[in-house]
Write a protein that holds these residues in place. Structure first.
Motif, PDB file in Angstrom:
ATOM      1  N   ALA A   1      -2.201  25.372  23.853  1.00  9.00           N
ATOM      2  CA  ALA A   1      -3.142  25.853  22.590  1.00  9.00           C
ATOM      3  C   ALA A   1      -3.328  24.992  21.642  1.00  9.00           C
ATOM      4  N   ALA A   2      -2.177  25.030  20.798  1.00 11.01           N
ATOM      5  CA  ALA A   2      -2.341  24.029  19.430  1.00 11.01           C
ATOM      6  C   ALA A   2      -2.214  22.300  19.465  1.00 11.01           C
ATOM      7  N   ILE A   3      -1.691  21.846  20.711  1.00 12.13           N
ATOM      8  CA  ILE A   3      -1.729  21.016  21.248  1.00 12.13           C
ATOM      9  C   ILE A   3      -3.229  20.603  21.520  1.00 12.13           C
ATOM     10  N   HIS A   4      -3.687  21.526  22.585  1.00 11.60           N
ATOM     11  CA  HIS A   4      -5.453  20.960  22.874  1.00 11.60           C
ATOM     12  C   HIS A   4      -6.207  20.763  21.449  1.00 11.60           C
ATOM     13  N   ASP A   5      -6.130  22.501  20.815  1.00 10.11           N
ATOM     14  CA  ASP A   5      -6.813  22.466  19.194  1.00 10.11           C
ATOM     15  C   ASP A   5      -7.271  20.858  18.831  1.00 10.11           C
ATOM     16  N   GLU A   6      -5.965  20.406  18.359  1.00  8.77           N
ATOM     17  CA  GLU A   6      -5.231  19.694  17.554  1.00  8.77           C
ATOM     18  C   GLU A   6      -6.408  18.339  17.830  1.00  8.77           C
ATOM     19  N   LEU A   7      -5.801  17.975  19.278  1.00  6.75           N
ATOM     20  CA  LEU A   7      -7.026  16.447  20.178  1.00  6.75           C
ATOM     21  C   LEU A   7      -8.527  16.257  20.158  1.00  6.75           C
ATOM     22  N   TYR A   8      -9.427  18.049  20.082  1.00  8.55           N
ATOM     23  CA  TYR A   8      -9.810  18.356  20.227  1.00  8.55           C
ATOM     24  C   TYR A   8     -10.745  18.046  19.161  1.00  8.55           C
ATOM     25  N   ARG A   9      -9.511  18.588  18.234  1.00  8.90           N
ATOM     26  CA  ARG A   9     -10.249  18.108  16.556  1.00  8.90           C
ATOM     27  C   ARG A   9     -10.352  16.750  16.205  1.00  8.90           C
ATOM     28  N   ARG A  10      -9.486  15.968  16.514  1.00 11.14           N
ATOM     29  CA  ARG A  10      -9.870  14.404  17.026  1.00 11.14           C
ATOM     30  C   ARG A  10     -10.547  13.738  17.205  1.00 11.14           C
TER      31      ARG A  10
ATOM     32  N   GLY B   1     -16.783  11.830  16.654  1.00 11.43           N
ATOM     33  CA  GLY B   1     -16.973  10.817  17.697  1.00 11.43           C
ATOM     34  C   GLY B   1     -15.101   9.988  18.152  1.00 11.43           C
ATOM     35  N   GLY B   2     -15.560   9.553  19.370  1.00 14.27           N
ATOM     36  CA  GLY B   2     -14.505   9.031  19.990  1.00 14.27           C
ATOM     37  C   GLY B   2     -13.271   9.368  20.090  1.00 14.27           C
ATOM     38  N   TRP B   3     -12.052   9.392  21.181  1.00 16.90           N
ATOM     39  CA  TRP B   3     -10.688  10.543  21.439  1.00 16.90           C
ATOM     40  C   TRP B   3      -9.126   9.603  20.655  1.00 16.90           C
ATOM     41  N   PRO B   4      -8.737  10.694  20.976  1.00 19.85           N
ATOM     42  CA  PRO B   4      -7.054  10.274  19.892  1.00 19.85           C
ATOM     43  C   PRO B   4      -6.732   9.104  20.680  1.00 19.85           C
ATOM     44  N   ASP B   5      -6.004   8.281  19.620  1.00 19.48           N
ATOM     45  CA  ASP B   5      -5.753   7.263  21.076  1.00 19.48           C
ATOM     46  C   ASP B   5      -4.181   7.870  21.221  1.00 19.48           C
ATOM     47  N   ALA B   6      -3.820   8.882  22.130  1.00 22.47           N
ATOM     48  CA  ALA B   6      -2.750   9.840  22.606  1.00 22.47           C
ATOM     49  C   ALA B   6      -2.883   9.725  24.302  1.00 22.47           C
ATOM     50  N   VAL B   7      -2.159   9.670  25.177  1.00 22.59           N
ATOM     51  CA  VAL B   7      -2.006   9.476  25.978  1.00 22.59           C
ATOM     52  C   VAL B   7      -0.779  10.258  26.946  1.00 22.59           C
ATOM     53  N   LEU B   8      -1.321  11.687  28.036  1.00 24.41           N
ATOM     54  CA  LEU B   8      -0.499  12.465  27.885  1.00 24.41           C
ATOM     55  C   LEU B   8      -0.567  12.936  29.368  1.00 24.41           C
ATOM     56  N   THR B   9       0.691  12.074  30.424  1.00 20.66           N
ATOM     57  CA  THR B   9       0.769  11.964  31.792  1.00 20.66           C
ATOM     58  C   THR B   9       2.187  12.772  32.627  1.00 20.66           C
ATOM     59  N   PRO B  10       1.256  13.659  33.500  1.00 19.33           N
ATOM     60  CA  PRO B  10       2.379  14.195  34.420  1.00 19.33           C
ATOM     61  C   PRO B  10       2.976  13.787  35.252  1.00 19.33           C
ATOM     62  N   GLY B  11       3.336  13.965  36.133  1.00 20.26           N
ATOM     63  CA  GLY B  11       4.175  13.747  37.860  1.00 20.26           C
ATOM     64  C   GLY B  11       4.632  12.584  37.566  1.00 20.26           C
TER      65      GLY B  11
END
Length: 470
Positions: free
Chosen positions: A292-301, A305-315
């Motif tokens: 939840a904290a990770i999602h909250d921090e990504l959402y805050r950014r 406008g725009g998206w954080p320059d962070a790529v989360l890839t499972p698998g």
């Protein structure tokens, strides 16, 4: 130059502990009031520390504070977490904080308080060899005392009737990444060393975190919180099919009870091996608060406008890795579900790839012909955490956190530490020194008849109040 070996008294000790991590520290704490028991514990490190590279600010232990070194076997013990807080005049602040899970740094400080005050612990002592002496029916434990620089200072030998191994786990680095770690100057470290190199990772141009468990999540969150919005330049890769939450339902947690450990021990070896692999989410997932904290921090950014320059890839698995010039690292990736491959260039890598049980082969070399093994070559461990040895050996070797293949996912769990320690001490003293519960789970894991459940305590019938008004 070391001095000749020093031989202790001819009277053998009752128990020698090898390694002083949380599990042997638990055993030492519960053994402390048993004055008839002669014990000593050796550890090659100069003092106690518990995953120092992961004591990230705000990170909590994933078990309740009741899962300290002693409470679940002896709530009245001097060495409980609550008594530590009382000793530090922090009992009321803890009460008002309403924390069921203590901070990781706080758990480490609690264990260090126990280690610094408990007698019979010998740090800076490296155990070199263990042998069985059939003539005198004792184990011989050879050890080296180390000086402040870690150099050999003197040699010693201790005789004992019983031994307990609690040597812990070691950071695991996958084969494709070992060449990077072994090259000096390349910014690739295991999560175990993260805090030591944290400033370098915060300053690096692009950082990749490999590993989708709790450590990987905490490190990714720490980096995310401290890198500029819009210029995070982070990749988080994991082999699992999702950044999955840890199984934390109340019935799910019953896999970490003595009942389940006993059930698991009674299964066949092939079934046990399949279960350990399948139950990864019981102990390798991420706690819901961190997700939840990770999602909250990504959402805050995204608020402006725009998206954080962070790529989360499972698998994703890392097939190979290599250096590009002298400052870059290239990871060759494979996406399992897509059956596709790609390359990722990065400036630094944190390997949150977990830990493996430390092999006992070197230290057990002198006992190897006497140790019974399973079909995979692993030591057999009985229900009371004793290595199965040749019948000619009258002494006992206990193990702590080296028995996941025989006792299941609870072996490395802090919540079972006190119960396992009490089980070992009951076996050692051949009596119920610490009374242990006969049933610990509502779940019946097999079809065999349940143990008799104690009858509920009858409520005392109270005398009705009499209205004495006249």
């Amino acid at each position: 130059m070391t001095s000749p070996p020093h031989h202790e008294s001819d009277v053998p000790r009752d128990l020698v502990g090898i390694g002083i991590g949380p599990f042997n520290l638990s055993l030492a704490a519960l053994a402390h009031p048993l004055t008839a028991l002669d014990t000593v514990f050796y550890e090659q490190r100069p003092g106690f520390d518990w995953h120092p590279g992961l004591l990230i600010e705000g990170a909590t232990v994933q078990v309740p504070f009741l899962a300290d070194l002693v409470t679940l076997a002896d709530p009245t013990s001097h060495w409980s977490f609550l008594n530590y807080l009382r000793n530090r005049d922090r009992l009321f602040p803890f009460y008002f904080a309403e924390r069921f899970h203590s901070l990781r740094a706080e758990y480490d400080a609690y264990c260090r308080w126990v280690a610094e005050n408990l007698p019979g612990l010998h740090f800076s002592h490296q155990v070199d060899a263990v042998r069985w002496n059939p003539e005198h029916e004792v184990f011989e434990v050879d050890h080296t005392r180390l000086d402040a620089e870690g150099e050999a200072e003197s040699l010693g030998r201790t005789h004992t009737r019983n031994i307990v191994f609690g040597v812990g786990t070691a950071p695991y680095v996958p084969d494709p990444l070992k060449p990077l770690v072994e090259v000096a100057g390349v910014p690739v470290v295991h999560a175990a060393d993260y805090l030591e190199h944290r400033e370098a990772f915060l300053a690096a141009g692009h950082v990749t975190v490999v590993g989708s468990g709790q450590s990987g999540a905490e490190i990714f969150l720490d980096l995310l919180r401290h890198r500029p919005p819009g210029r995070e330049r982070l990749h988080w890769l994991g082999r699992t099919e999702a950044f999955a939450p840890m199984e934390y339902s109340k019935l799910g947690l019953e896999h970490f009870t003595p009942d389940y450990s006993r059930y698991f021990h009674g299964l066949s070896e092939p079934v046990r091996d399949r279960l350990v692999a399948a139950q990864w989410q019981l102990h390798k997932g991420i706690d819901a608060e961190t997700i939840a904290a990770i999602h909250d921090e990504l959402y805050r950014r995204t608020l402006h406008g725009g998206w954080p320059d962070a790529v989360l890839t499972p698998g994703v698995r890392v097939r190979t890795a290599g250096r590009v010039a002298t400052t870059k690292i290239e990871l060759h990736l494979e996406h399992v579900q897509q059956d596709s491959r790609s390359r990722l260039t990065t400036d630094a890598v944190v390997l949150a790839t977990g830990y493996r049980e430390r092999p006992l082969d070197r230290i057990l070399a002198g006992l190897d012909p006497l140790v019974c093994r399973d079909s995979a070559g692993r030591p057999q461990v009985d229900e009371a955490f004793r290595l199965v040895l040749d019948p000619s050996v009258t002494g006992t070797v206990y193990v702590q956190n080296a028995e996941r293949h025989t006792h299941g996912v609870g072996a490395p769990d802090l919540g079972l530490a006190a119960w396992r320690s009490a089980t070992i001490l009951n076996s050692l003293t051949e009596k119920e020194t610490y009374p242990l519960p006969t049933r610990t789970a509502f779940t019946s894991f097999g079809l065999e008849p349940l143990r008799k459940v104690p009858s509920p305590r009858q409520a005392r019938i109270l005398t009705p109040l009499v209205d004495d008004r006249s």
